[in-house]
Design a protein around this motif. Structure first.
Motif, PDB file in Angstrom:
ATOM      1  N   HIS A  21       0.812  -1.221   0.000  1.00 38.53           N
ATOM      2  CA  HIS A  21       0.000   0.000   0.000  1.00 38.53           C
ATOM      3  C   HIS A  21       0.846   1.273   0.000  1.00 38.53           C
ATOM      4  N   ASN A  22       0.522   2.138  -0.926  1.00 41.12           N
ATOM      5  CA  ASN A  22       1.172   3.449  -1.041  1.00 41.12           C
ATOM      6  C   ASN A  22       0.139   4.504  -0.684  1.00 41.12           C
ATOM      7  N   PRO A  23       0.373   5.317   0.370  1.00 43.03           N
ATOM      8  CA  PRO A  23       1.674   5.609   0.968  1.00 43.03           C
ATOM      9  C   PRO A  23       1.966   4.952   2.315  1.00 43.03           C
ATOM     10  N   THR A  24       1.042   4.178   2.885  1.00 44.06           N
ATOM     11  CA  THR A  24       1.217   3.772   4.285  1.00 44.06           C
ATOM     12  C   THR A  24       2.189   2.628   4.497  1.00 44.06           C
ATOM     13  N   GLY A  25       2.327   1.717   3.499  1.00 44.77           N
ATOM     14  CA  GLY A  25       3.157   0.540   3.712  1.00 44.77           C
ATOM     15  C   GLY A  25       2.457  -0.512   4.544  1.00 44.77           C
ATOM     16  N   PHE A 188       7.171   2.052   0.285  1.00 43.55           N
ATOM     17  CA  PHE A 188       6.997   3.279   1.054  1.00 43.55           C
ATOM     18  C   PHE A 188       6.698   3.017   2.523  1.00 43.55           C
ATOM     19  N   THR A 189       7.010   4.034   3.337  1.00 50.06           N
ATOM     20  CA  THR A 189       6.752   3.956   4.766  1.00 50.06           C
ATOM     21  C   THR A 189       6.496   5.355   5.320  1.00 50.06           C
ATOM     22  N   PHE A 190       5.534   5.444   6.224  1.00 47.35           N
ATOM     23  CA  PHE A 190       5.376   6.654   7.016  1.00 47.35           C
ATOM     24  C   PHE A 190       6.348   6.552   8.192  1.00 47.35           C
TER      25      PHE A 190
END
Length: 240
Positions: A21-25, A188-190
């Protein structure tokens, strides 16, 4: 998410990211996907899958497709937009495909006619180069096997960057819980950094990310992980 889906009107189109999942990862677990599937079907919603990172999450094309296949297997309708920009490195070709699963052959013919009405005014004959590359790889068993091996290598490298960044922050004693970095999956990762912390990092360390703290794990290397960890440690220590 389930509350929002439960409040959606029957017939609503629901866009779901298939994996990474983009942007949460953050991806739903298999059990959570089953809950989502049951709710979507019971509400007569139409799932539209965005599959942009197949293979980039776990390194397995099959594992990353399990959510989509779960919906296809129940016999209901769904749409799948598949991109090869990332997993085949074909960004410049903008190559992908649209798959529409229908409940009958009659419905499929009607849907195809509607799709053609949309497609023809945009492009009668789309560029063939990117599609030819993808078709060549998928149809040749040796090339396909090489591709899956290289794809897993890319996914494993991203996972390694997560592990290295987490270890570097732990080694520095950086305040806070950073385990989400290794729990997340995909490109991605927050980070959890605030906008104030992000702006300070850009000003003093020339490390840039979106103001919500999102970073691309794929952009990191073993050489740059220590620099990022130093900067995160510094801004988190200065700004709580």
């Amino acid at each position: 998410m389930l509350e929002d889906l439960g409040a959606a009107p029957p017939g609503a189109i629901v866009v779901l990211q298939a994996c990474a999942h983009n942007p949460t990862g953050v991806d739903p677990t298999f059990e959570q996907w089953e809950k989502i599937r049951r709710l979507v079907r019971s509400k007569s919603l139409l799932p539209f899958f965005d599959s942009a990172y197949q293979g980039f999450a776990s390194g397995s094309l099959d594992a990353d497709a399990q959510a989509v296949r779960m919906f296809v297997a129940d016999g209901g309708e769904c749409l799948i937009a598949q991109s090869y920009a990332k997993n085949m490195g074909l960004y410049g070709e903008r190559i992908g495909s649209l798959t529409i699963v229908c409940t009958s052959e009659d419905v499929a013919k009607k849907v195809e006619n509607q799709v053609l009405l949309v497609v023809r005014p945009m492009y009668l004959t789309p560029p063939i180069h990117g599609a030819s590359i993808v078709a060549t790889i998928l149809k040749n068993s040796d090339m396909y096997n090489d591709w899956t091996i290289e794809l897993k290598g890319m996914a494993d490298r991203i996972i390694s960057m997560r592990q290295q960044l987490y270890a570097a922050l732990e080694a520095r004693g950086t305040p806070g819980d950073w385990s989400h970095i290794i729990k997340h999956i995909g490109m991605f990762t927050f980070t959890g950094l605030s906008e104030e912390q992000v702006r300070l990092m850009a000003k003093e360390y020339h490390i840039y990310m979106t103001y919500d703290g999102r970073i691309s794990m794929a952009s990191l290397s073993s050489k740059t992980v220590p620099q990022l960890a130093d900067a995160i440690h510094a801004v988190v220590t200065r700004i709580a």
